[in-house]
Design a protein around this motif. Structure first.
Motif, PDB file in Angstrom:
ATOM      1  N   GLY A 108       0.809  -1.212   0.000  1.00 14.48           N
ATOM      2  CA  GLY A 108       0.000   0.000   0.000  1.00 14.48           C
ATOM      3  C   GLY A 108       0.845   1.265   0.000  1.00 14.48           C
ATOM      4  O   GLY A 108       0.492   2.249  -0.657  1.00 14.48           O
ATOM      5  N   ILE A 109       1.960   1.252   0.707  1.00 13.24           N
ATOM      6  CA  ILE A 109       2.839   2.427   0.731  1.00 13.24           C
ATOM      7  C   ILE A 109       3.455   2.655  -0.642  1.00 13.24           C
ATOM      8  O   ILE A 109       3.551   3.794  -1.120  1.00 13.24           O
ATOM      9  CB  ILE A 109       3.920   2.255   1.809  1.00 13.24           C
ATOM     10  CG1 ILE A 109       3.274   2.149   3.198  1.00 13.24           C
ATOM     11  CG2 ILE A 109       4.899   3.419   1.780  1.00 13.24           C
ATOM     12  CD1 ILE A 109       4.253   1.842   4.303  1.00 13.24           C
ATOM     13  N   GLU A 110       3.856   1.582  -1.310  1.00  8.23           N
ATOM     14  CA  GLU A 110       4.443   1.719  -2.639  1.00  8.23           C
ATOM     15  C   GLU A 110       3.420   2.262  -3.640  1.00  8.23           C
ATOM     16  O   GLU A 110       3.737   3.119  -4.472  1.00  8.23           O
ATOM     17  CB  GLU A 110       4.978   0.372  -3.110  1.00  8.23           C
ATOM     18  CG  GLU A 110       6.183  -0.117  -2.317  1.00  8.23           C
ATOM     19  CD  GLU A 110       6.631  -1.489  -2.756  1.00  8.23           C
ATOM     20  OE1 GLU A 110       5.879  -2.138  -3.517  1.00  8.23           O
ATOM     21  OE2 GLU A 110       7.727  -1.917  -2.356  1.00  8.23           O
ATOM     22  N   LYS A 111       2.189   1.776  -3.586  1.00  6.97           N
ATOM     23  CA  LYS A 111       1.152   2.294  -4.470  1.00  6.97           C
ATOM     24  C   LYS A 111       0.821   3.742  -4.150  1.00  6.97           C
ATOM     25  O   LYS A 111       0.434   4.506  -5.041  1.00  6.97           O
ATOM     26  CB  LYS A 111      -0.102   1.433  -4.351  1.00  6.97           C
ATOM     27  CG  LYS A 111       0.039   0.043  -4.947  1.00  6.97           C
ATOM     28  CD  LYS A 111      -1.264  -0.736  -4.848  1.00  6.97           C
ATOM     29  CE  LYS A 111      -1.140  -2.113  -5.483  1.00  6.97           C
ATOM     30  NZ  LYS A 111      -2.413  -2.884  -5.383  1.00  6.97           N
ATOM     31  N   SER A 112       0.974   4.115  -2.907  1.00  8.04           N
ATOM     32  CA  SER A 112       0.709   5.501  -2.530  1.00  8.04           C
ATOM     33  C   SER A 112       1.692   6.450  -3.195  1.00  8.04           C
ATOM     34  O   SER A 112       1.316   7.552  -3.620  1.00  8.04           O
ATOM     35  CB  SER A 112       0.777   5.655  -1.011  1.00  8.04           C
ATOM     36  OG  SER A 112       0.581   6.990  -0.624  1.00  8.04           O
ATOM     37  N   TYR A 113       2.966   6.042  -3.316  1.00  9.28           N
ATOM     38  CA  TYR A 113       3.950   6.875  -4.005  1.00  9.28           C
ATOM     39  C   TYR A 113       3.510   7.138  -5.446  1.00  9.28           C
ATOM     40  O   TYR A 113       3.527   8.279  -5.931  1.00  9.28           O
ATOM     41  CB  TYR A 113       5.318   6.197  -4.004  1.00  9.28           C
ATOM     42  CG  TYR A 113       5.910   5.957  -2.635  1.00  9.28           C
ATOM     43  CD1 TYR A 113       5.551   6.733  -1.548  1.00  9.28           C
ATOM     44  CD2 TYR A 113       6.843   4.941  -2.440  1.00  9.28           C
ATOM     45  CE1 TYR A 113       6.100   6.506  -0.296  1.00  9.28           C
ATOM     46  CE2 TYR A 113       7.399   4.711  -1.196  1.00  9.28           C
ATOM     47  CZ  TYR A 113       7.020   5.495  -0.120  1.00  9.28           C
ATOM     48  OH  TYR A 113       7.567   5.264   1.112  1.00  9.28           O
ATOM     49  N   GLN A 114       3.135   6.080  -6.142  1.00  4.36           N
ATOM     50  CA  GLN A 114       2.735   6.213  -7.542  1.00  4.36           C
ATOM     51  C   GLN A 114       1.456   7.036  -7.683  1.00  4.36           C
ATOM     52  O   GLN A 114       1.342   7.877  -8.576  1.00  4.36           O
ATOM     53  CB  GLN A 114       2.540   4.826  -8.155  1.00  4.36           C
ATOM     54  CG  GLN A 114       2.112   4.857  -9.612  1.00  4.36           C
ATOM     55  CD  GLN A 114       1.884   3.467 -10.167  1.00  4.36           C
ATOM     56  OE1 GLN A 114       2.032   2.467  -9.452  1.00  4.36           O
ATOM     57  NE2 GLN A 114       1.531   3.383 -11.439  1.00  4.36           N
ATOM     58  N   HIS A 115       0.501   6.823  -6.796  1.00  4.92           N
ATOM     59  CA  HIS A 115      -0.772   7.521  -6.893  1.00  4.92           C
ATOM     60  C   HIS A 115      -0.606   9.019  -6.669  1.00  4.92           C
ATOM     61  O   HIS A 115      -1.155   9.851  -7.406  1.00  4.92           O
ATOM     62  CB  HIS A 115      -1.751   6.930  -5.870  1.00  4.92           C
ATOM     63  CG  HIS A 115      -3.018   7.699  -5.740  1.00  4.92           C
ATOM     64  ND1 HIS A 115      -3.285   8.523  -4.665  1.00  4.92           N
ATOM     65  CD2 HIS A 115      -4.089   7.798  -6.570  1.00  4.92           C
ATOM     66  CE1 HIS A 115      -4.474   9.070  -4.829  1.00  4.92           C
ATOM     67  NE2 HIS A 115      -4.982   8.650  -5.958  1.00  4.92           N
TER      68      HIS A 115
END
Length: 437
Positions: free
Chosen positions: A376-383
Motif C-alpha cells: 500500500g505504501i508503494e502504491k501511494s507513491y505512484q498515486h
C-alpha cells in the motif's frame, strides 16, 4: 595788427572784473535702448549651430565701441532667441525599422499579481477526471469572480522534497524502509528530489536536490534506513517498576534504584520528540529556491505526530502558502488504522498532536493516503506522483494590491453536480513578490 593787440587787454580786463562762472554739473547718462534682435549678427538656430559666416562676421566689442560709443552693447552676453518666423529645418529622430517605442521613450508599467492555482478533479470513486476545459471552471477570490487568463493541462516537472519520519516504531519503520526503493519508480527523469529525515529535535538533510533517476538518490535511500524506536510502555510504579521493594520510601537495594542511589521511587518517562513542523519547514526553505516552472511538492511519510518543534503549525502553513508549496502525505502506523486515524486528528489539551498532516494537506491543496502494508505504501507513491503531475493549472490576475501581506481566500468550482466530483485546490494564499508580473 596793432588793432588786435589793443583789444586783447581790454577783453581780459572785462573778464577779470566779473565773477568766474561755475562749471555745469553733467547729467546722468540717458538710458540706451537695446539693439533690436535683427541687428544681432551671431544667431543660433536649434540643430544648425551658429549662423556666423565670413561674409557677415560679428563685430568685435572694441570696434563697436569705437565707432558708436553711445550705442555700444554691454559687455555681458545676452541670451539669444530664434526669430518668431524660424521653421525647424532638421527632421526629428526616427527610430530604425521594427524598433518599438521602448528604444526612445519611457514606459510606465502597472504590475499585477498573477495567482497560479493547481486543481485536482476526481469522481466519486476517486479517479481523476480528464477532458475538462476552462469553460467548466469558475474561480473566486475573496468572493469576487476572477477572469481566467491561463488554463493548462500540460504536466509539470516536479521538485519533490521527501520527508521521512525515522521516529516510527520498529515494525512500522521496517515497512517504510522496504518501500523506499519504489520512490524512483513513481518519478520521471525530468523531476528532482531532495531527502530529509527527523528523529529528534533537529531534522537532517540527507541530500540536496538531484535527478530523480540518479544513482546518487538510490545510494542515499539505501544508506539512510533507520531502525526506529522500541515501543515500550514506561512503568513508574508497582511490581514492575525500577524499585519494587521499598522501605520507608527508599529502595531496599540501592542498585535497583534509578540512578543507582537510594531515594524515592518516582520515575520520569522519557518524552518523545517528533519535530514534524521543523522538518517540513526545513524542506520548504530549500524547496522555495527551485525554479518557478516546477511544481513544488513536499511528500511526508509519517504517523503525523508533532511534539517538540520550534515552529508552530500555523507559521509553517503560512510559509507554504506564500511560496506555492503543496504537501502530500502517506500516513503509516497507528494513524493509518481505520477509526483510530480519524480520532487522532483531534488534539487533546496538554498532550502531543497525534496527527497534524491533514491540516497541512488541506491548507495547501495536497492529498493524504493512509496505508499500513508495504504494498500500500508503494502504491501511494505512484498515486500521489500521478495526481501531482496531472493537475489542471489555472492562472488569473488578482484584483487586490499585488503585495499587502493579507490572506486571500480562493474558491474553485466546476460545472458538475457536487455528488459526482470532488475538487481539490488550495483554499487561499499569501501574496509574494515572486508572483508579480
Amino acid at each position: 595788427m596793432a588793432f588786435i593787440l589793443a583789444q586783447v587787454p581790454v577783453s581780459l580786463q572785462a573778464q577779470s572784473s566779473q565773477p568766474p562762472a561755475q562749471a555745469p554739473v553733467p547729467d546722468a547718462p540717458a538710458p540706451q535702448a537695446p539693439a533690436p534682435m535683427s541687428d544681432v549678427k551671431s544667431q543660433i538656430t536649434p540643430g544648425l549651430g551658429s549662423q556666423e559666416t565670413e561674409a557677415n562676421p560679428a563685430p568685435s566689442p572694441a570696434t563697436s565701441s569705437t565707432s558708436d560709443p553711445d550705442n555700444a552693447p554691454p559687455q555681458a552676453t545676452r541670451p539669444t532667441q530664434p526669430p518668431a518666423d524660424d521653421v525647424q529645418k532638421t527632421p526629428p529622430i526616427i527610430p530604425p525599422t521594427n524598433t518599438g517605442p521602448e528604444a526612445i521613450t519611457t514606459i510606465i508599467r502597472s504590475y499585477t499579481n498573477a495567482v497560479e492555482v493547481p486543481v485536482t478533479v476526481k469522481d466519486s470513486k476517486g479517479h481523476l477526471v480528464p477532458g475538462l476545459t476552462y469553460r467548466d471552471f469558475r474561480i473566486f477570490e475573496n468572493n469576487q469572480p476572477q477572469r481566467i487568463q491561463v488554463f493548462s493541462v500540460d504536466p509539470y516537472p516536479l521538485s519533490v522534497a521527501f520527508v521521512i519520519d525515522q521516529s516510527l516504531t520498529e515494525d512500522t519503520m521496517a515497512k517504510v524502509n522496504d518501500s523506499l526503493g519504489s520512490i524512483q519508480g513513481a518519478l520521471t527523469p525530468y523531476d528532482e528530489v531532495a531527502l530529509f529525515s527527523y528523529n529528534g529535535p533537529s531534522p537532517k538533510e540527507l541530500t540536496g536536490f538531484t535527478g530523480a533517476q540518479s544513482k546518487r538518490l538510490e545510494a542515499v535511500l539505501a544508506l539512510n534506513k533507520a531502525t526506529g524506536r522500541e515501543e515500550l510502555v514506561p512503568v513508574t510504579g508497582g511490581a514492575l517498576a525500577g524499585c519494587s521493594i521499598t522501605a520507608n520510601g527508599s529502595c531496599v537495594d540501592p542498585n535497583l534504584q534509578v540512578g543507582h542511589s537510594a531515594g524515592g521511587m518516582e520515575m520520569n518517562p522519557v518524552k518523545e520528540i517528533h519535530a514534524l513542523n521543523d522538518a517540513i519547514l526545513r524542506a520548504a526553505t530549500e524547496l522555495s529556491t527551485r525554479p518557478s516552472g516546477h511544481r513544488r511538492i513536499i511528500y511526508v511519510v509519517s504517523d503525523g505526530k508533532e511534539y517538540g518543534s520550534k515552529a508552530t503549525t500555523k507559521e509553517v502553513i503560512k510559509y507554504l502558502q506564500t511560496n506555492k508549496i503543496e504537501v502530500y502525505a502517506t500516513l503509516v502506523g497507528d494513524s493509518a488504522r481505520w477509526g483510530e486515524g480519524y480520532v487522532s486528528r483531534f488534539h487533546i489539551p496538554f498532550q502531543m498532536n497525534d496527527n497534524v498532516l491533514p491540516r497541512y494537506t488541506q491548507a495547501t491543496g495536497g492529498s493524504l493516503d493512509a496505508e499500513k502494508g508495504v504494498n500500500g505504501i508503494e502504491k501511494s507513491y505512484q498515486h500521489i506522483a500521478e495526481e501531482a503531475r496531472t493537475q489542471y493549472t489555472i492562472v488569473y490576475y488578482s484584483h487586490e494590491p499585488f503585495i499587502d501581506n493579507k490572506y486571500r481566500a480562493i474558491d474553485v468550482r466546476v460545472d458538475r453536480p457536487s455528488k459526482e466530483i470532488e475538487v481539490t485546490a488550495k483554499p487561499g494564499y499569501y501574496p509574494s513578490a515572486q508572483d508579480v508580473r
